[in-house]
Write an enzyme that holds these catalytic residues in place. Structure first.
Site, mmCIF file in Angstrom:
data_model
loop_
_atom_site.group_PDB
_atom_site.id
_atom_site.type_symbol
_atom_site.label_atom_id
_atom_site.label_comp_id
_atom_site.label_asym_id
_atom_site.label_seq_id
_atom_site.Cartn_x
_atom_site.Cartn_y
_atom_site.Cartn_z
ATOM 1 N N GLU A 60 24.479 47.502 23.292
ATOM 2 C CA GLU A 60 23.443 46.669 22.630
ATOM 3 C C GLU A 60 22.887 45.713 23.663
ATOM 4 O OE1 GLU A 60 26.589 47.341 19.575
ATOM 5 O OE2 GLU A 60 26.385 47.303 21.475
ATOM 6 N N THR A 208 59.172 69.932 35.613
ATOM 7 C CA THR A 208 57.912 70.183 36.304
ATOM 8 C C THR A 208 57.654 69.472 37.778
ATOM 9 O OG1 THR A 208 56.860 70.983 34.416
ATOM 10 C CG2 THR A 208 55.322 70.311 36.159
ATOM 11 N N GLU A 294 50.623 68.381 30.665
ATOM 12 C CA GLU A 294 50.348 69.407 31.577
ATOM 13 C C GLU A 294 51.837 70.176 31.567
ATOM 14 O OE1 GLU A 294 48.657 69.531 34.966
ATOM 15 O OE2 GLU A 294 46.594 68.648 34.421
ATOM 16 N N THR A 299 58.419 70.292 27.536
ATOM 17 C CA THR A 299 57.800 69.194 26.956
ATOM 18 C C THR A 299 56.609 69.488 26.293
ATOM 19 O OG1 THR A 299 58.338 68.236 29.315
ATOM 20 C CG2 THR A 299 56.305 67.250 27.945
#
Length: 354
Positions: A60, A208, A294, A299
């Site tokens: 605004e 990972t 990812e 997981t």
């Protein structure tokens, strides 16, 4: 067609413009919502703006500040359109509702209400009490979708969760050995890095991190780097791995230590308590509004089985197969919302209908 419908159609046109403007702030406004605003005098836009960067001026303010000198006298005869309810509290900036009152704007059209505990209708109440005509709920669904991360965070007290993985044509996400399997193509990888720039954080598990040694940055795109989150319960990741290089903010969830230094926070969890809920509670406390998960398989499957995910994106390389490997996660309670092809890759987008 009735005059009421005419007005509603006109209102939708300008709220749509507010949404377009708001989206320009994607990746830069969190933990604040994305908001766009348009000021209209006699069916002509005389000002427009959006919330550009967290901590800076709201939509605004930027909208009213954009009005040219020759149009300033029309502000108090105009309609202000805004995709989200104007704030009524002092935060990093003063209340936008007060700014509207200051300029005597006679009508305000709002896309959706703000669920933030400091607002929740107070902005609208302040405007109505001052005699301003307020219209709400214009393109409400679109406005809510725009700020799904912010709204999920406010209402569910947890980050918005996006699951992502790439799999072969026969549904494997990796080799069984230590060799890294590259599945998605170069063009898709750029899109993945764009996704990373849109979320507050990115999460992987220990396996990972150890096997792929990922950087988890958005080097193939531009914008803010995500906070790196890694689950490393016993602190197995070597200090030489990219995740611990302190080049971007990183949180290591573990059971052994609690310490914080430049860009590296070892966040100690309680091994007697449920792991996933502790991570979500920690992220809520740390104001992390969205997470791109990812992997790897364990997981991702943990989030799926707990039912704690909002969207999923699965990349399938239609030209790649392997004889054996790590099986892709199994997505449940999912409905397809979109699918696209990028050369060899087929990408499917899902929402959690549960």
């Amino acid at each position: 067609m009735s005059p009421h419908n005419n007005v509603e159609i006109i209102d939708e046109v300008y709220i749509k413009r507010c949404i377009q403007l708001a989206a320009l702030g994607s990746g830069f406004t969190a933990p604040n919502p994305m908001v766009g605003s348009v000021l209209v005098y006699k069916n002509k836009i005389i000002g427009e703006g959006y919330h550009q960067i967290y901590g800076q001026a709201h939509a605004e303010v930027n909208c009213i500040n954009s009005v040219a000198d020759e149009d300033k006298s029309f502000i108090n005869q105009s309609t202000l359109y805004v995709s989200l309810e104007p704030c009524a509290h002092f935060g990093k900036t003063p209340p936008c509702a007060d700014l509207i009152l200051k300029y005597n704007i006679p009508r305000v059209v709002i896309g959706c209400l703000d669920p933030f505990v400091e607002v929740q209708g107070r902005g609208i109440e302040k405007l109505v009490n001052a005699g301003i005509k307020v219209t709400t709920g214009i393109l409400e669904k679109d406005c809510l979708e725009l700020n799904k991360r912010f709204i999920t965070f406010q209402l569910k007290k947890r980050p918005f969760i996006v699951l992502k993985w790439a799999e072969t044509a026969n549904h494997f996400i990796g080799n069984n050995n230590d060799e890294r399997l590259l599945i998605s193509n170069k063009l898709t990888n750029k899109l993945i890095h764009k996704w990373r720039s849109e979320e507050a954080a990115i999460l992987v598990g220990t396996k990972t991190a150890l096997k792929d040694n990922p950087s988890l940055n958005n080097r193939l795109w531009y914008g803010k780097q995500p906070i790196r989150l890694v689950i490393d319960k016993q602190l197995e990741i070597p200090i030489t791995h990219y995740l611990l290089n302190k080049e971007q903010q990183t949180i290591v969830f573990n059971y052994l230590i609690d310490s914080e230094e430049l860009n590296l926070h070892y966040y100690q969890l309680n091994k007697e308590k449920e792991l996933l809920q502790q991570i979500l509670d920690a992220c809520y406390k740390l104001n992390i509004q969205s997470i791109l998960v990812e992997g790897g398989n364990k997981t991702l499957q943990t989030f799926i089985e707990a039912g704690i995910w909002d969207e999923a994106r699965i990349i399938t390389n239609k030209e790649l197969t392997i004889t054996d490997g790590i099986v892709a996660p199994m997505l449940t309670n999912a409905v397809i919302t979109n699918e696209i092809n990028i050369a060899s890759d087929h990408i499917m987008y899902f929402k959690n209908y549960a």
